[in-house]
Design a protein around this motif. Structure first.
Motif, mmCIF file in Angstrom:
data_model
loop_
_atom_site.group_PDB
_atom_site.id
_atom_site.type_symbol
_atom_site.label_atom_id
_atom_site.label_comp_id
_atom_site.label_asym_id
_atom_site.label_seq_id
_atom_site.Cartn_x
_atom_site.Cartn_y
_atom_site.Cartn_z
ATOM 1 N N GLN A 38 -7.166 13.131 -9.413
ATOM 2 C CA GLN A 38 -8.303 13.665 -10.149
ATOM 3 C C GLN A 38 -7.865 14.133 -11.533
ATOM 4 O OE1 GLN A 38 -9.839 16.692 -7.518
ATOM 5 N NE2 GLN A 38 -10.898 15.210 -6.201
ATOM 6 N N PHE A 53 1.921 1.900 -3.459
ATOM 7 C CA PHE A 53 0.792 2.321 -4.282
ATOM 8 C C PHE A 53 0.495 3.809 -4.069
ATOM 9 C CE2 PHE A 53 -3.826 2.953 -4.701
ATOM 10 C CZ PHE A 53 -3.984 2.612 -6.034
ATOM 11 N N VAL A 54 0.556 4.255 -2.813
ATOM 12 C CA VAL A 54 0.345 5.676 -2.524
ATOM 13 C C VAL A 54 1.431 6.528 -3.176
ATOM 14 C CG1 VAL A 54 0.280 7.406 -0.674
ATOM 15 C CG2 VAL A 54 -0.903 5.222 -0.386
ATOM 16 N N MET A 107 0.613 6.732 -6.944
ATOM 17 C CA MET A 107 -0.501 7.633 -7.228
ATOM 18 C C MET A 107 -0.119 9.096 -6.987
ATOM 19 S SD MET A 107 -2.984 5.833 -8.396
ATOM 20 C CE MET A 107 -1.678 4.922 -9.220
ATOM 21 N N THR A 108 0.673 9.352 -5.932
ATOM 22 C CA THR A 108 1.094 10.724 -5.648
ATOM 23 C C THR A 108 1.979 11.275 -6.756
ATOM 24 O OG1 THR A 108 1.022 10.251 -3.271
ATOM 25 C CG2 THR A 108 2.228 12.222 -3.942
ATOM 26 N N LYS A 114 -0.051 13.018 -9.322
ATOM 27 C CA LYS A 114 -0.912 14.119 -8.896
ATOM 28 C C LYS A 114 -0.227 15.460 -9.108
ATOM 29 C CE LYS A 114 -3.391 11.536 -5.280
ATOM 30 N NZ LYS A 114 -3.705 11.468 -3.832
ATOM 31 N N PHE A 116 0.810 -1.227 0.000
ATOM 32 C CA PHE A 116 0.000 0.000 0.000
ATOM 33 C C PHE A 116 0.846 1.282 0.000
ATOM 34 C CE2 PHE A 116 -2.559 3.311 2.110
ATOM 35 C CZ PHE A 116 -3.597 3.394 1.189
ATOM 36 N N PRO A 175 -7.492 14.442 0.892
ATOM 37 C CA PRO A 175 -6.696 13.553 0.020
ATOM 38 C C PRO A 175 -7.569 12.521 -0.694
ATOM 39 C CG PRO A 175 -6.436 12.947 2.327
ATOM 40 C CD PRO A 175 -7.217 14.227 2.316
ATOM 41 N N THR A 176 -7.105 12.136 -1.859
ATOM 42 C CA THR A 176 -7.771 11.113 -2.648
ATOM 43 C C THR A 176 -6.762 10.010 -2.979
ATOM 44 O OG1 THR A 176 -7.253 12.302 -4.688
ATOM 45 C CG2 THR A 176 -9.394 12.733 -3.672
ATOM 46 N N ILE A 177 -7.288 8.819 -3.187
ATOM 47 C CA ILE A 177 -6.408 7.706 -3.544
ATOM 48 C C ILE A 177 -5.890 7.866 -4.970
ATOM 49 C CG2 ILE A 177 -6.228 5.211 -3.866
ATOM 50 C CD1 ILE A 177 -6.333 5.981 -0.988
ATOM 51 N N PHE A 178 -6.811 8.071 -5.896
ATOM 52 C CA PHE A 178 -6.441 8.220 -7.301
ATOM 53 C C PHE A 178 -6.414 9.704 -7.675
ATOM 54 C CE2 PHE A 178 -8.403 4.030 -6.965
ATOM 55 C CZ PHE A 178 -7.443 3.238 -7.572
#
Length: 281
Positions: free
Chosen positions: A53, A30-31, A34-35, A38, A27, A48-51
């Protein structure tokens, strides 16, 4: 409850535990991934969002921009230090491990036991003596200084691991080679090394990982940014006034990529090498 049901429940429990372990372990990566996609504003958002936008590759473009982060320079330095120190450690380790495994001489068991003592001491204890040696040799702030340091760090483990692999090779093979007229060096490089290739690969990967990920010695023995390795270079990126999280995550992921690729390519050799090193032939 039948034996088949107990077996099924045990298998389900095992896979559930394995899945939970993988989620907890992967995890954070994965963060990070994804970051890295962003925007700077979204990465520090109070919600904060996981994926992402809005997906962006700008951070990956930035880390290959020499004015922002000289990644290729740091990458070259890390590659030179890691490959050279690993090759030297493996080569010397072959000779030392063969002597401890196949030759019989006074003090052999004492020398062999001393490799266990290495694990009792932290690498930080070697900083002062190594610093004095390196400055006396006049190689401070050079790649050679870090190569020597990495060899001293990985050589004891290389010898210890390679000896386990050489112990699995039957003595009868070497005796037959001697009857055919081969000397000791020829036996090592024509007989022993090919038979222990899986062990050599796993030891090389281990030495490479240690050298590639080293921060302690690189931060002490290197002072010029042109000589920095990737771990030290990453620390300078994390120290910039503009904290761009996406850029830092992208640089961290790309830095870890060579080790992941090397392990993936040599996984078959590492698995067979670990098995061979634990069984006496």
């Amino acid at each position: 409850m039948t034996a088949n049901n107990r077996k099924l429940i045990g298998r389900i429990g095992f896979y559930l535990g394995l899945a939970l372990f993988l989620v907890v372990t992967l995890f954070p990566f994965f963060v990070m991934l994804m970051t890295s996609f962003k925007s700077p504003r979204e990465a520090i958002s109070l919600h904060p969002t996981i994926f992402p936008q809005e997906w962006t590759l700008q951070h990956y473009i930035d880390i290959f921009n020499p004015t922002i982060f000289p990644f290729l320079t740091y990458f070259k330095n890390s590659l030179v230090v890691s490959l050279t120190s690993s090759a030297i450690a493996v080569f010397i380790g072959i000779l030392g491990a063969y002597a401890l495994s196949k030759l019989r001489f006074k003090g052999r068991m004492t020398i062999n036991a001393s490799f266990y003592a290495v694990y009792m001491f932290s690498g930080i204890l070697l900083v002062v003596p190594l610093f004095k040696i390196i400055t006396a040799l006049g190689i401070y702030d050079t790649e050679l200084a870090l190569i020597i340091t990495m060899v001293t760090q990985t050589l004891p483990t290389a010898v210890f691991m390679l000896k386990s692999y050489f112990d699995t090779i039957p003595d009868e093979i070497e005796e037959a080679a001697m009857m055919d007229g081969l000397n000791r060096l020829q036996i090592i490089f024509y007989i022993t090394v090919p038979l222990a290739i899986s062990g050599l690969v796993s030891v090389f990967v281990y030495c490479f990982m240690v050298a590639w990920n080293d921060y302690l010695f690189a931060s002490i023995f290197l002072s010029s940014s042109a000589n920095f390795t990737l771990p030290v270079g990453l620390s300078t990126l994390f120290s910039t006034p503009d904290y761009v999280w996406g850029r830092m995550m992208a640089a961290s992921l790309v830095t870890a990529l060579p080790v992941v690729v090397m392990y993936a390519l040599s996984e078959r050799f590492i698995k067979s090498g670990l098995t061979a090193g634990g069984v006496k032939g």
